[in-house]
Design an enzyme around this catalytic site. Sequence first.
Site, PDB file in Angstrom:
ATOM      1  N   THR A 291       0.842  -1.191   0.000  1.00  0.00           N
ATOM      2  CA  THR A 291       0.000   0.000   0.000  1.00  0.00           C
ATOM      3  C   THR A 291       0.877   1.241   0.000  1.00  0.00           C
ATOM      4  O   THR A 291       2.080   1.159  -0.193  1.00  0.00           O
ATOM      5  CB  THR A 291      -0.914  -0.026   1.245  1.00  0.00           C
ATOM      6  OG1 THR A 291      -1.753   1.106   1.233  1.00  0.00           O
ATOM      7  CG2 THR A 291      -0.109  -0.019   2.514  1.00  0.00           C
TER       8      THR A 291
ATOM      9  N   GLY B  33       3.033  -2.227   3.907  1.00  0.00           N
ATOM     10  CA  GLY B  33       3.730  -3.465   4.204  1.00  0.00           C
ATOM     11  C   GLY B  33       2.996  -4.517   4.995  1.00  0.00           C
ATOM     12  O   GLY B  33       3.609  -5.196   5.822  1.00  0.00           O
ATOM     13  N   GLY B  34       1.690  -4.704   4.790  1.00  0.00           N
ATOM     14  CA  GLY B  34       1.000  -5.835   5.399  1.00  0.00           C
ATOM     15  C   GLY B  34       1.227  -5.923   6.894  1.00  0.00           C
ATOM     16  O   GLY B  34       1.010  -4.964   7.645  1.00  0.00           O
TER      17      GLY B  34
END
Length: 533
Positions: free
Chosen positions: A347, A429-430
Site C-alpha cells: 500500500t 507493508g502488510g
Amino acid sequence: MINSGSVRRGIAVAPHSLAAQSALAVLREGGNAIEAMVAAAATIGVVYPHMTGIGGDAFWLISVPGEAPLAIDACGSAARAATLRFYLDMSYERIPARGALAANTVAGTVAGWELALSLSSARWGGQLPLSRLLADAVHYAESGVPVTASQEAATRAKRAELGKVPGFALRFVPGGEAPSRGKLFFQRSLGKTMRRLAQAGLSDFYRGDLARSMAQDLAALGSPLGLADLEACAATQVRPLELPHTLGRLYNMTPPTQGAVSLAIIGILERLGASTLEPESAAYVHAVVEATKAAFLGIRDPYLADPASMTIEPQALLEPARLDALAAGVDMQRARPWCGVSRPGGTVWMGAVDGAGRAVSFIQSLYHEFGSGVVLPGTQVNWQNRGCSFSLQEGHINALAPGKKPFHTLNPALARFADGRAMVYGTMGGDGQPQTQAAVFTRYALFGQPLQRAVSAPRWLLGRTWGSMSETLKLEARFAPQVIEELRRRGHEVELVGDFDETMGHAGALLRHPDGALEGAADPRSDGGVAGF
C-alpha cells in the site's frame, strides 16, 4: 541523511516524491491538509500504480489542534452476490487472490476523498476545485511519468502470475515488455477517467457514467460486483481508537483495520519497559517482535473484523488489564513459536500538515501489488483484491458475507504528546505496518532519535509483506552481527535481507512542534520525499 529540515507553512511526505510535490503545490496555493492529501492520493495512484490507485480502499486519520481527532473509513463492502455458496459451488476452498473472482469488494477510496473534501469545505473553508486537485494526476497519466525501479521490479516479478488476468498486460506491460526504470509510462485512458471525475464529481465513480461503465465491465469479466453495490457505497466518519501513554496519547484506525494491533504493541512495549533498552539491541528487537506476536494472537486473529460482526467493542481491546495480560505472556529471553498466520499486503502511507496545524495521516491500497490484476477496459481502473482476505469457512469471524467489510492490514497513526507535539506516521507493508509503526514511534519518542533517523534506521519484519511470503524474522543486514546472533540464540528464525530493503516497507512521519515548526522524514527504501515551505 539522518536529520530533517524545519518549515512553517506546510509539509507533506509520500513514498513517491511527485505525490509529495502535488500536496505541496496545493498547500502553496492556500489549500489545507485534506485538499493536499486528495491531490497526493490522486497523483500517487498514477505514478506508483503497482502500489495503489482509485480501484482500492483508504483510511484517514485527521487531527486539528484543540479538537478530538476524527477518522474516515473508506473501505468498500463485499458484493451482494459474493456469498459463501457463490465460491463453494465453484469448488473453491479459498477466494482466489487474482482475477475477476478476487474483485469482489467495492473500491472505497474515492468515496473517502469525497467525504474528506466535504469536511474540508464545511469545517475548514476549503475552496480549491476538484479539477485543481486532480490536475497533476491527469498530467502524469496523459503525458507520462518515469518508471521507478520499484514498479519495474514488481511488474517483472508478477508478470507471469498476472499476465493472463484481463486488462493487466494492456495497462502495465505495454508493447509486451515490462516498462524499464526511467522510461516514460503512459496511462492515457486512466487520465481520461481522472478528467471525468474532475468534471462530473467524485460521486460519478459510484452513481454516474463511470459507475455504469465499471459495473458493465466487472460483470463481463465475471466479478460478482454490480451497479447496485457501487451505488450503495459511502465512506463514514468514525471515532478513532485511543491509547493513553506515558508521553501522551496515541490514535489509530478502528476495525476492520488492524489499528488496534498497532496501538496494543506500543502499550505492551510500555509495560515491558522498552524505554530502558538500547535502540539497536537484540533485546529491543526481541521485545517488539514478541509484543507483535502477542497482539496478533491475542487481539487480531480472534477479534478483528467488520465492526458489525465483532463480538467486542473495539476500544475494549485496549483496556489496561488486557494489555497487562498480553505483556505478562512475553518471555524476554525466548521467542514464542510462530505458527505462520500472518497476512501479506502492499500500500502507500502519506501525511500532510498545513500552516494551521491541521494534520492528515492517510493510507490507500490495492492490497497485493496490482490488486486483483483486473484492469477494466472502459476506464483502465485496476481493481483491488482486498476481498480475498475473507474466509470461506462458515462461522469464521471474517467469513465472507454480502455487504460485509473485509479485514484490513491498513492503519494510519497519530501521536499527540503531552508537551504539545503532534506526529502523523505510518507505512505500507502488510503485517509490517504495526511493527514499523512501533519502531518509528519508539525510536523517536522513547530514544530521542532524530525523526529521519527513526525512519531510516535498520528495521526488521516478522511474517509476510508485499513481495515476500515467508514467515521468518527478516532483518536488514545493517544490524550488528552480535545482534543477529543473539536473536537466533533467543529462538528467532532469522533471514537477512538488503541494507535498505523495500521489503521493510515505505515509512514516513511528520511532526508539528508546539511553536508551529514542522519537520518530516521519508523512507530511503522508497522513491519518496518530504516537501515543505
